[in-house]
Design a protein around this motif. Structure first.
Motif, PDB file in Angstrom:
ATOM      1  N   SER A 167     -30.468  12.069  12.026  1.00 23.36           N
ATOM      2  CA  SER A 167     -30.031  10.688  12.247  1.00 23.36           C
ATOM      3  C   SER A 167     -28.580  10.584  12.701  1.00 23.36           C
ATOM      4  O   SER A 167     -28.107   9.485  13.013  1.00 23.36           O
ATOM      5  N   ALA A 168     -27.860  11.699  12.742  1.00 20.78           N
ATOM      6  CA  ALA A 168     -26.435  11.650  13.076  1.00 20.78           C
ATOM      7  C   ALA A 168     -26.225  11.251  14.530  1.00 20.78           C
ATOM      8  O   ALA A 168     -26.781  11.880  15.436  1.00 20.78           O
ATOM      9  N   PRO A 169     -25.420  10.224  14.802  1.00 22.99           N
ATOM     10  CA  PRO A 169     -25.199   9.780  16.184  1.00 22.99           C
ATOM     11  C   PRO A 169     -24.165  10.631  16.903  1.00 22.99           C
ATOM     12  O   PRO A 169     -23.298  11.251  16.274  1.00 22.99           O
ATOM     13  N   LEU A 170     -24.244  10.661  18.226  1.00 25.08           N
ATOM     14  CA  LEU A 170     -23.237  11.346  19.032  1.00 25.08           C
ATOM     15  C   LEU A 170     -21.901  10.610  18.949  1.00 25.08           C
ATOM     16  O   LEU A 170     -21.865   9.399  18.684  1.00 25.08           O
ATOM     17  N   PRO A 171     -20.785  11.311  19.164  1.00 23.96           N
ATOM     18  CA  PRO A 171     -19.474  10.656  19.119  1.00 23.96           C
ATOM     19  C   PRO A 171     -19.364   9.524  20.139  1.00 23.96           C
ATOM     20  O   PRO A 171     -19.846   9.633  21.268  1.00 23.96           O
ATOM     21  N   THR A 172     -18.724   8.446  19.708  1.00 15.39           N
ATOM     22  CA  THR A 172     -18.429   7.339  20.626  1.00 15.39           C
ATOM     23  C   THR A 172     -17.022   7.441  21.193  1.00 15.39           C
ATOM     24  O   THR A 172     -16.715   6.850  22.229  1.00 15.39           O
ATOM     25  N   VAL A 173     -16.152   8.184  20.488  1.00 17.23           N
ATOM     26  CA  VAL A 173     -14.792   8.453  20.965  1.00 17.23           C
ATOM     27  C   VAL A 173     -14.632   9.971  21.015  1.00 17.23           C
ATOM     28  O   VAL A 173     -14.216  10.593  20.025  1.00 17.23           O
ATOM     29  N   PRO A 174     -14.981  10.615  22.120  1.00 16.37           N
ATOM     30  CA  PRO A 174     -15.008  12.079  22.176  1.00 16.37           C
ATOM     31  C   PRO A 174     -13.676  12.752  21.866  1.00 16.37           C
ATOM     32  O   PRO A 174     -13.664  13.917  21.451  1.00 16.37           O
ATOM     33  N   SER A 175     -12.570  12.062  22.049  1.00 15.13           N
ATOM     34  CA  SER A 175     -11.269  12.668  21.774  1.00 15.13           C
ATOM     35  C   SER A 175     -10.946  12.720  20.279  1.00 15.13           C
ATOM     36  O   SER A 175      -9.955  13.345  19.887  1.00 15.13           O
ATOM     37  N   ASN A 176     -11.764  12.101  19.456  1.00 22.33           N
ATOM     38  CA  ASN A 176     -11.538  12.068  18.006  1.00 22.33           C
ATOM     39  C   ASN A 176     -12.256  13.246  17.357  1.00 22.33           C
ATOM     40  O   ASN A 176     -13.486  13.260  17.277  1.00 22.33           O
ATOM     41  N   PRO A 177     -11.535  14.260  16.855  1.00 21.50           N
ATOM     42  CA  PRO A 177     -12.189  15.457  16.301  1.00 21.50           C
ATOM     43  C   PRO A 177     -13.115  15.168  15.135  1.00 21.50           C
ATOM     44  O   PRO A 177     -14.088  15.891  14.923  1.00 21.50           O
ATOM     45  N   THR A 178     -12.833  14.115  14.362  1.00 12.59           N
ATOM     46  CA  THR A 178     -13.658  13.848  13.185  1.00 12.59           C
ATOM     47  C   THR A 178     -15.067  13.410  13.569  1.00 12.59           C
ATOM     48  O   THR A 178     -16.012  13.608  12.799  1.00 12.59           O
ATOM     49  N   GLN A 179     -15.230  12.834  14.767  1.00 11.74           N
ATOM     50  CA  GLN A 179     -16.557  12.363  15.169  1.00 11.74           C
ATOM     51  C   GLN A 179     -17.489  13.501  15.588  1.00 11.74           C
ATOM     52  O   GLN A 179     -18.693  13.287  15.734  1.00 11.74           O
ATOM     53  N   TRP A 180     -16.934  14.692  15.772  1.00 14.11           N
ATOM     54  CA  TRP A 180     -17.766  15.825  16.200  1.00 14.11           C
ATOM     55  C   TRP A 180     -18.377  16.577  15.019  1.00 14.11           C
ATOM     56  O   TRP A 180     -19.075  17.579  15.208  1.00 14.11           O
ATOM     57  N   VAL A 181     -18.130  16.101  13.805  1.00 12.57           N
ATOM     58  CA  VAL A 181     -18.733  16.720  12.623  1.00 12.57           C
ATOM     59  C   VAL A 181     -19.461  15.627  11.843  1.00 12.57           C
ATOM     60  O   VAL A 181     -18.890  14.994  10.962  1.00 12.57           O
ATOM     61  N   PRO A 182     -20.709  15.361  12.188  1.00  8.48           N
ATOM     62  CA  PRO A 182     -21.438  14.279  11.519  1.00  8.48           C
ATOM     63  C   PRO A 182     -21.682  14.588  10.045  1.00  8.48           C
ATOM     64  O   PRO A 182     -21.929  15.730   9.666  1.00  8.48           O
ATOM     65  N   VAL A 183     -21.589  13.561   9.223  1.00  5.80           N
ATOM     66  CA  VAL A 183     -21.764  13.690   7.780  1.00  5.80           C
ATOM     67  C   VAL A 183     -22.965  12.853   7.342  1.00  5.80           C
ATOM     68  O   VAL A 183     -23.031  11.655   7.639  1.00  5.80           O
ATOM     69  N   VAL A 184     -23.911  13.484   6.676  1.00  5.96           N
ATOM     70  CA  VAL A 184     -25.053  12.783   6.091  1.00  5.96           C
ATOM     71  C   VAL A 184     -25.114  13.229   4.634  1.00  5.96           C
ATOM     72  O   VAL A 184     -25.747  14.225   4.298  1.00  5.96           O
ATOM     73  N   ALA A 185     -24.426  12.493   3.765  1.00  9.65           N
ATOM     74  CA  ALA A 185     -24.260  12.930   2.375  1.00  9.65           C
ATOM     75  C   ALA A 185     -25.546  12.864   1.575  1.00  9.65           C
ATOM     76  O   ALA A 185     -25.789  13.696   0.694  1.00  9.65           O
ATOM     77  N   ASN A 186     -26.383  11.879   1.863  1.00  9.83           N
ATOM     78  CA  ASN A 186     -27.631  11.714   1.121  1.00  9.83           C
ATOM     79  C   ASN A 186     -28.713  11.268   2.095  1.00  9.83           C
ATOM     80  O   ASN A 186     -29.055  10.098   2.192  1.00  9.83           O
ATOM     81  N   PRO A 187     -29.273  12.214   2.851  1.00 14.50           N
ATOM     82  CA  PRO A 187     -30.202  11.866   3.937  1.00 14.50           C
ATOM     83  C   PRO A 187     -31.481  11.211   3.430  1.00 14.50           C
ATOM     84  O   PRO A 187     -31.928  11.453   2.304  1.00 14.50           O
ATOM     85  N   ALA A 188     -32.068  10.405   4.292  1.00 15.46           N
ATOM     86  CA  ALA A 188     -33.300   9.705   3.938  1.00 15.46           C
ATOM     87  C   ALA A 188     -34.502  10.629   3.935  1.00 15.46           C
ATOM     88  O   ALA A 188     -35.518  10.340   3.295  1.00 15.46           O
ATOM     89  N   SER A 189     -34.413  11.739   4.660  1.00 18.84           N
ATOM     90  CA  SER A 189     -35.520  12.702   4.706  1.00 18.84           C
ATOM     91  C   SER A 189     -34.945  14.106   4.830  1.00 18.84           C
ATOM     92  O   SER A 189     -33.749  14.286   5.071  1.00 18.84           O
ATOM     93  N   GLY A 190     -35.804  15.103   4.645  1.00 19.22           N
ATOM     94  CA  GLY A 190     -35.358  16.484   4.749  1.00 19.22           C
ATOM     95  C   GLY A 190     -34.666  16.962   3.487  1.00 19.22           C
ATOM     96  O   GLY A 190     -34.736  16.329   2.425  1.00 19.22           O
ATOM     97  N   TYR A 191     -34.005  18.105   3.602  1.00 18.54           N
ATOM     98  CA  TYR A 191     -33.317  18.696   2.449  1.00 18.54           C
ATOM     99  C   TYR A 191     -32.017  17.943   2.189  1.00 18.54           C
ATOM    100  O   TYR A 191     -31.231  17.718   3.113  1.00 18.54           O
ATOM    101  N   PRO A 192     -31.751  17.540   0.949  1.00 22.42           N
ATOM    102  CA  PRO A 192     -30.646  16.607   0.700  1.00 22.42           C
ATOM    103  C   PRO A 192     -29.238  17.176   0.796  1.00 22.42           C
ATOM    104  O   PRO A 192     -28.293  16.414   1.015  1.00 22.42           O
ATOM    105  N   ILE A 193     -29.070  18.494   0.637  1.00 28.43           N
ATOM    106  CA  ILE A 193     -27.716  19.065   0.679  1.00 28.43           C
ATOM    107  C   ILE A 193     -27.587  19.831   1.990  1.00 28.43           C
ATOM    108  O   ILE A 193     -27.761  21.045   2.066  1.00 28.43           O
TER     109      ILE A 193
END
Length: 367
Positions: free
Chosen positions: A259-285
């Motif tokens: 579910s992680a979206p692509l960066p909307t501001v490519p120059s922002n390094p933080t957007q290139w590491v998507p975070v899904v702390a508690n996903p709705a499906s799949g393995y949670p960690i």
């Protein structure tokens, strides 16, 4: 005399060849270390070094360009980290080195689970909820009976990482989403477990490296720990717990991060590491382990080597076979294409590519 001179000259040539062979210096996270270097199917090129120090030291060595933290000298060209660069780390780097070194680049390398290895006599199908993980790793439940609702008086023995570790950060990010009064998000386990810095139970054991976790768990019945998939057989419920009924397989990790979206501001390094702390499906960690590179290098050969590696890694299939063999999941194709377009070919026109002439003119990480 001639023979001694010839030997000396040969040694000098060998030393120079050795120095040139390791032209690109890096290190950091131990979770993906065997994938990166030292295995028959490792993905880093021969002239890339990789010092296994943990994510915290890896980030520090790169951000301050302190090669001594990797046990060497010269310039630090890249780092591997499961721990995400914070806003403070990025702003401090930009203030100290941005004008002279150029921007930094943070990219997802491979997707990973944090598996929960365990050893409990009579149990080969352990299934824990996220709430039970909170109780175990916080010390709220001190026996297996208290954790599982049985009469089992076996003490819970936690094996944790005693260094700044991205694996600890990934685990703590999930636990914080479930039980924020028991865990903060932190790369140091003793600071993530609340209250930070509190005394740990006497039977808990700290280890430094990923490779030490599962063997230490297996030493004593009643033990449980956390580790990346390359440090244990994560597909076997006999040695790794299911969490919320889900095994940490590559497919379940992919599902968690889909579910992680692509960066909307490519120059922002933080957007290139998507975070899904508690996903709705799949393995949670689940999370990404990351690369940190500079955009600009004064050594053109290093820039070319970095560009060549990124070109291979973010191609399709790229390093898929090795990635899966080590228990990880590959970065999705749309993310690979976005990395290529921004940081390698510059087809986006964002001027984020390695050694872009307009950005890196006369600046870069030192020779």
């Amino acid at each position: 005399m001639f023979k001694r001179t010839l030997i000396a000259a040969s040694l000098t040539v060998a030393a120079l060849a050795s120095a040139q062979a390791m032209a690109v210096t890096g290190g950091g996270a131990s979770l993906p270390a065997a994938l990166y270097k030292g295995s028959a199917n490792s993905i880093l090129p021969a002239n890339f070094s990789y010092a296994v120090t943990g994510s915290g030291i890896g980030k520090s060595a790169f951000l301050t360009n302190t090669a001594s933290q990797f046990g060497t000298t010269g310039t630090v060209h890249f780092a591997g980290s499961d721990s995400i660069l914070s806003a403070t780390e990025i702003s401090t780097y930009n203030a100290n080195f941005g004008a002279s070194f150029g921007p930094l680049i943070q990219l997802p390398s491979v997707a990973t689970s944090v598996a929960i290895p365990y050893k409990k006599a009579g149990n080969t199908t352990l299934n824990l909820t996220s709430a039970q993980l909170c109780d175990a790793f916080s010390g709220t439940a001190t026996t297996w009976g208290a954790l599982l609702g049985t009469a089992d008086a076996t003490p819970i023995r936690i094996v944790y990482r005693n260094v700044s570790s991205g694996t600890s950060e990934i685990l703590s990010r999930h636990l914080n989403s479930i039980c924020p009064t028991k865990f903060a998000v932190n790369s140091t386990f003793t600071n993530a477990r609340l209250p930070a810095g509190s005394t740990l139970p006497s039977n808990w054991v700290g280890v430094a490296e990923t490779a030490d976790v599962a063997p230490t768990v297996n030493l004593v019945d009643g033990s449980i720990g956390y580790v990346g998939p390359d440090g244990v057989n994560a597909t076997s419920n006999a040695v790794v717990a299911r969490v919320n009924g889900v095994q940490p397989t590559p497919a379940n990790v992919t599902a968690a991060l889909s579910s992680a979206p692509l960066p909307t501001v490519p120059s922002n390094p933080t957007q290139w590491v998507p975070v899904v702390a508690n996903p709705a499906s799949g393995y949670p960690i689940a999370a990404y382990t990351n690369f940190i590179f500079g955009q600009c290098y004064k050594d053109a050969a290093v820039a070319n080597d970095v560009r060549a590696f990124l070109t291979t890694h973010y191609s399709v299939p790229g390093n898929t076979v090795a990635t899966v063999a080590h228990g990880f999941s590959v970065v999705p194709t749309n993310w690979k294409n976005a990395v290529t377009a921004n940081f390698i070919t510059n087809t986006t026109g964002n001027n984020l590519n390695i050694n872009n002439a307009s950005v890196c003119n006369a600046i870069g990480r030192p020779l």
